[in-house]
Design a protein around this motif. Structure first.
Motif, mmCIF file in Angstrom:
data_model
loop_
_atom_site.group_PDB
_atom_site.id
_atom_site.type_symbol
_atom_site.label_atom_id
_atom_site.label_comp_id
_atom_site.label_asym_id
_atom_site.label_seq_id
_atom_site.Cartn_x
_atom_site.Cartn_y
_atom_site.Cartn_z
ATOM 1 N N ALA A 1 0.832 -1.202 0.000
ATOM 2 C CA ALA A 1 0.000 0.000 0.000
ATOM 3 C C ALA A 1 0.867 1.253 0.000
ATOM 4 N N ALA A 2 1.981 1.205 0.735
ATOM 5 C CA ALA A 2 2.908 2.339 0.756
ATOM 6 C C ALA A 2 3.473 2.600 -0.635
ATOM 7 N N LEU A 3 3.862 1.535 -1.316
ATOM 8 C CA LEU A 3 4.374 1.674 -2.681
ATOM 9 C C LEU A 3 3.308 2.247 -3.607
ATOM 10 N N ASP A 4 2.086 1.760 -3.456
ATOM 11 C CA ASP A 4 0.984 2.242 -4.286
ATOM 12 C C ASP A 4 0.727 3.734 -4.069
ATOM 13 N N GLU A 5 0.988 4.205 -2.851
ATOM 14 C CA GLU A 5 0.759 5.616 -2.526
ATOM 15 C C GLU A 5 1.918 6.511 -2.964
ATOM 16 N N GLY A 6 2.980 5.916 -3.459
ATOM 17 C CA GLY A 6 4.127 6.701 -3.916
ATOM 18 C C GLY A 6 5.223 6.869 -2.885
ATOM 19 N N ILE A 7 5.156 6.136 -1.773
ATOM 20 C CA ILE A 7 6.217 6.183 -0.772
ATOM 21 C C ILE A 7 7.447 5.463 -1.305
ATOM 22 N N ASN A 8 8.602 6.102 -1.163
ATOM 23 C CA ASN A 8 9.847 5.457 -1.629
ATOM 24 C C ASN A 8 10.911 5.378 -0.543
ATOM 25 N N TYR A 9 10.563 5.804 0.687
ATOM 26 C CA TYR A 9 11.533 5.784 1.792
ATOM 27 C C TYR A 9 11.013 4.860 2.892
ATOM 28 N N PHE A 10 11.794 3.844 3.222
ATOM 29 C CA PHE A 10 11.401 2.829 4.211
ATOM 30 C C PHE A 10 12.474 2.767 5.292
ATOM 31 N N ASP A 11 12.067 2.966 6.540
ATOM 32 C CA ASP A 11 13.012 3.120 7.640
ATOM 33 C C ASP A 11 12.858 1.983 8.651
ATOM 34 N N THR A 12 13.901 1.177 8.787
ATOM 35 C CA THR A 12 13.894 0.057 9.717
ATOM 36 C C THR A 12 15.108 0.157 10.632
ATOM 37 N N ALA A 13 15.432 -0.916 11.360
ATOM 38 C CA ALA A 13 16.605 -0.949 12.240
ATOM 39 C C ALA A 13 16.930 -2.395 12.562
ATOM 40 N N ASP A 14 18.204 -2.659 12.814
ATOM 41 C CA ASP A 14 18.587 -4.034 13.157
ATOM 42 C C ASP A 14 18.012 -4.462 14.499
ATOM 43 N N LEU A 15 17.609 -3.497 15.320
ATOM 44 C CA LEU A 15 17.053 -3.785 16.642
ATOM 45 C C LEU A 15 15.625 -4.322 16.584
ATOM 46 N N TYR A 16 14.864 -3.931 15.576
ATOM 47 C CA TYR A 16 13.438 -4.250 15.523
ATOM 48 C C TYR A 16 13.200 -5.743 15.311
ATOM 49 N N ASP A 17 12.470 -6.326 16.242
ATOM 50 C CA ASP A 17 12.086 -7.746 16.144
ATOM 51 C C ASP A 17 13.299 -8.644 15.875
ATOM 52 N N PHE A 18 14.408 -8.311 16.527
ATOM 53 C CA PHE A 18 15.636 -9.133 16.439
ATOM 54 C C PHE A 18 16.111 -9.301 15.000
ATOM 55 N N GLY A 19 15.871 -8.301 14.174
ATOM 56 C CA GLY A 19 16.312 -8.363 12.785
ATOM 57 C C GLY A 19 15.248 -8.833 11.810
ATOM 58 N N MET A 20 14.165 -9.397 12.328
ATOM 59 C CA MET A 20 13.113 -9.907 11.443
ATOM 60 C C MET A 20 12.463 -8.777 10.648
ATOM 61 N N ASN A 21 12.423 -7.573 11.238
ATOM 62 C CA ASN A 21 11.845 -6.436 10.538
ATOM 63 C C ASN A 21 12.629 -6.141 9.257
ATOM 64 N N GLU A 22 13.946 -6.175 9.357
ATOM 65 C CA GLU A 22 14.766 -5.974 8.170
ATOM 66 C C GLU A 22 14.487 -7.045 7.126
ATOM 67 N N GLU A 23 14.338 -8.284 7.557
ATOM 68 C CA GLU A 23 14.077 -9.375 6.623
ATOM 69 C C GLU A 23 12.770 -9.152 5.870
ATOM 70 N N ILE A 24 11.733 -8.759 6.594
ATOM 71 C CA ILE A 24 10.421 -8.530 5.972
ATOM 72 C C ILE A 24 10.488 -7.360 4.993
ATOM 73 N N VAL A 25 11.124 -6.279 5.426
ATOM 74 C CA VAL A 25 11.248 -5.096 4.568
ATOM 75 C C VAL A 25 12.027 -5.443 3.301
ATOM 76 N N GLY A 26 13.158 -6.092 3.468
ATOM 77 C CA GLY A 26 13.986 -6.440 2.317
ATOM 78 C C GLY A 26 13.278 -7.355 1.332
ATOM 79 N N LYS A 27 12.596 -8.355 1.856
ATOM 80 C CA LYS A 27 11.888 -9.315 1.001
ATOM 81 C C LYS A 27 10.803 -8.629 0.181
ATOM 82 N N ASN A 28 10.082 -7.702 0.808
ATOM 83 C CA ASN A 28 8.958 -7.058 0.137
ATOM 84 C C ASN A 28 9.366 -5.918 -0.797
#
Length: 302
Positions: free
Chosen positions: A36-63
């Motif tokens: 939905a973010a991509l559909d709205e024209g968002i191009n900046y995605f902000d995560t951190a290695d701390l979030y969910d023990f790194g799983m957040n980065e994995e989800i963001v990267g995969k998508n």
């Protein structure tokens, strides 16, 4: 979605980014929000290695893998989980940064990070060592640009004097105007602010006082909030409260992007609609500045 330049970089980031911390770990739900973010024209995605023990980065990267060349991924470094993963420690050392970046790259499934940010910082850190590590990573192609995430005046001052950073992430909203103290310094050095927490934990949304508790918010008591929030809503009655809140932050040209979190697709779309609304007028800005406090960060100044 309108875009702004991040610092001195060549990154033209969407005025609304996605703060990924609140995506959660249910992958299909997180995927829907990112799409939905991509559909709205968002191009900046902000995560951190701390979030969910790194799983957040994995989800963001995969998508974002299929659109990697069209988006900017920012992540953060400096906090290390212990073995039991029940607490973390602070480590801004060059050695840790250079190891952690490779772990983040692997989780994100990418060859480079667009913006690598120090996730905190104290005046007692070896700032020169931290900066040297970031500069080395730039030269080696692991990161494109770097910044810090900090509200501490002494840390901000040191980094603006000792580094070529492009951004400072700070909490900034109508109830937390502390970053305004730094706007002229950042503008003079062509450093951008990345604004997090623009809706003050939901207080500056249509839910308003539902999100308030007896502890208040920063230097606003509950009773002050009970009086102030309806006033803001009433004085700018043609706007939704989240629209007023986001447009206030975006009225400052040193702000490159605002990164509210989103735990649902509807929440994300509401924020994007608010960001795409007309800018606040001079009269509206004057009203908001009169109603709210010019807070100041009193600690960590020397």
């Amino acid at each position: 979605m309108k875009k702004r330049r991040l610092g001195n970089s060549d990154l033209l980031v969407s005025e609304i980014g996605l703060g990924c911390m609140s995506l959660g770990t249910v992958e299909n739900q997180a995927s829907e929000i990112i799409q939905a973010a991509l559909d709205e024209g968002i191009n900046y995605f902000d995560t951190a290695d701390l979030y969910d023990f790194g799983m957040n980065e994995e989800i963001v990267g995969k998508n974002l893998k299929s659109v990697r060349d069209k988006v900017y991924i920012a992540t953060k470094v400096g906090n290390r989980w212990n073995e039991n993963k029940d607490s973390w420690s602070w480590d801004p050392s060059g050695a840790h940064i250079k190891t952690a970046v490779k772990d983040s790259l692997k989780r994100l499934g990418t060859d480079y990070i667009d913006l690598y940010q120090l996730h905190g910082g104290t005046i007692s850190d070896n700032i020169e060592e931290t900066v040297e590590a970031f500069e080395d990573l730039k030269k080696e192609g692991y990161i494109r640009y770097y910044g810090i995430s900090s509200i501490r005046p002494n840390v901000i001052k040191e980094f603006t004097e000792k580094s070529e950073l492009d951004s400072v992430m700070m909490q900034f909203n109508l109830l937390d105007r502390r970053p305004e103290e730094w706007l002229s310094l950042l503008a003079n050095k062509q450093i951008s602010m990345i604004a997090r927490g623009p809706l003050a934990k939901g207080l500056l949304s249509e839910k308003m006082l539902e999100k308030a508790n007896e502890d208040g918010y920063l230097d606003y008591s509950y009773h002050e909030l009970k009086d102030l929030l309806p006033q803001i809503k009433d004085k700018l009655s043609d706007r939704k409260l989240n629209e007023t809140a986001l447009q206030y932050v975006l009225s400052h040209q040193s702000v490159a992007t605002v990164v509210p979190g989103a735990s649902s697709v509807q929440q994300l779309r509401d924020n994007c609609q608010a960001a795409n609304s007309p800018s606040l007028s001079t009269t509206e800005l004057d009203i908001l500045k009169r109603l709210t406090k010019v807070n100041k960060y009193e600690s960590h100044r020397n």
